[in-house]
Design an enzyme around this catalytic site. Structure first.
Site: not given
Length: 337
Positions: A235, A52, A239-240, A242-243, A78, A47
């Site tokens: 996501g 972007y 946005s990061g 959680l990682a 998109k 995707d």
């Protein structure tokens, strides 16, 4: 089941926003290696979006995908923004994403949800990626966080423009399906209420994750299931944060969010569960969800994502997650299947 039956090699896809130099200036060789690593790991759904990096992600993705037969992968992009040749000095205004791609290309970006704008956006994306067709098209970022009080007016433009064009392309077999690609549930709810709109799916970013799922769970998911509209989750790592990152909602995470993440991580550690595995498998546990598309800008992150999908998570982890109120009590979990 339009999307589900089209996906190749399972529900794990690749969200290419990081390839647009999101948050940092990514070297070309690193971007290429990341896409190549995704392919080697078995990813077959990609995707992207013109927004972007002002077309940078599409260009980088296309350079790798042209090495493979077009029928070997599923591709979505998109519409809603046009990338101009004009170069802009200084930041452009895009709501909460205003500085997200400050390291991307400097081309001027304008909103355009009209019929002509939709056709032009698709043609431009095809050229940037060097492909002959796109499978799914999402109408991008038509929500209050980008348009303020004017978002309903922009939605009306999309209703009479983008939605009608994409419906026709779907009926003609040019694309397999369309929907919205948004960070808010309100526009999806509005779309689902339209009698003339016949979307096949919607890409919902950041709204059905371990950290943020209550509103989508109670309001959007039941409506989507009733309409037969499938959900792609973008996501999944919020946005990061959680990682292992520090961002939530494209900005520095608040102390409240960091505290909640710490609780989830502590529980995961007690059960020897990778936090990425918990995040991905939670999002996919809802029956309305057909795919999850984490982003990455480093090859080793791709392996982490695929390993996370395969990880065996003990039932006790999910039970304790629910018992401690870290997820909504009625949120579907893998143990409920």
């Amino acid at each position: 089941m339009i999307i589900e039956s089209t996906l190749l090699n399972g529900p794990l896809g690749f969200g290419t926003a990081p390839l647009g130099n999101m948050f940092r200036n990514i070297p070309e060789e690193e971007a290429s290696a990341t896409v190549a690593a995704a392919w080697e790991a078995g990813t077959r759904y990609f995707d992207t979006a013109p927004f972007y990096g002002a077309g940078l992600a599409e260009i980088r993705l296309g350079r790798e995908l042209v090495k493979h037969r077009r029928d070997e992968y599923v591709l979505s992009t998109k519409v809603g923004r046009i990338i101009l040749d004009e170069v802009v000095i200084g930041p452009q205004e895009f709501g909460e994403k205003g500085t997200l791609f400050q390291y991307g290309r400097k081309n001027k970006i304008i909103y355009d949800y009209s019929a002509d704008g939709t056709k032009r956006s698709i043609e431009d994306s095809l050229k940037r990626m060097g492909v002959d067709r796109i499978d799914f098209v999402w109408i991008h970022d038509i929500a209050p966080d980008f348009h303020g009080d004017e978002w309903l007016a922009q939605f009306e433009v999309a209703r009479t423009g983008a939605m009608r064009v994409l419906t026709k392309l779907r009926e003609e077999g040019v694309i397999k399906g369309w929907g919205l690609g948004v960070n808010r549930i309100e526009p999806v709810e509005l779309m689902l209420g339209l009698s003339e709109a016949k979307p096949q799916g919607t890409l919902l970013a950041g709204r059905y994750t371990l950290l943020d799922h209550e509103h989508a769970l109670q309001r959007l998911m039941p409506a989507a299931e009733a309409k037969g509209v499938q959900i792609v989750i973008g996501g999944p790592y919020s946005s990061g944060v959680l990682a292992g990152g520090s961002h939530f909602e494209y900005a520095d995470a608040s102390s409240e969010i960091l505290a909640r993440v710490a609780k989830i991580k502590a529980l995961a550690q007690r059960h020897s569960v990778p936090i990425k595995a918990a995040a991905l498998q939670f999002s996919l546990a809802h029956p309305a969800v057909v795919s999850v598309i984490p982003g990455a800008s480093k090859p080793d992150r791709i392996k982490e994502d695929h390993d996370a999908m395969k990880a065996k998570i003990p039932d006790d982890f999910w039970r304790e997650l629910r018992k401690e109120g870290l997820v909504a009590s009625n949120a579907p979990l893998p143990i409920d299947r």
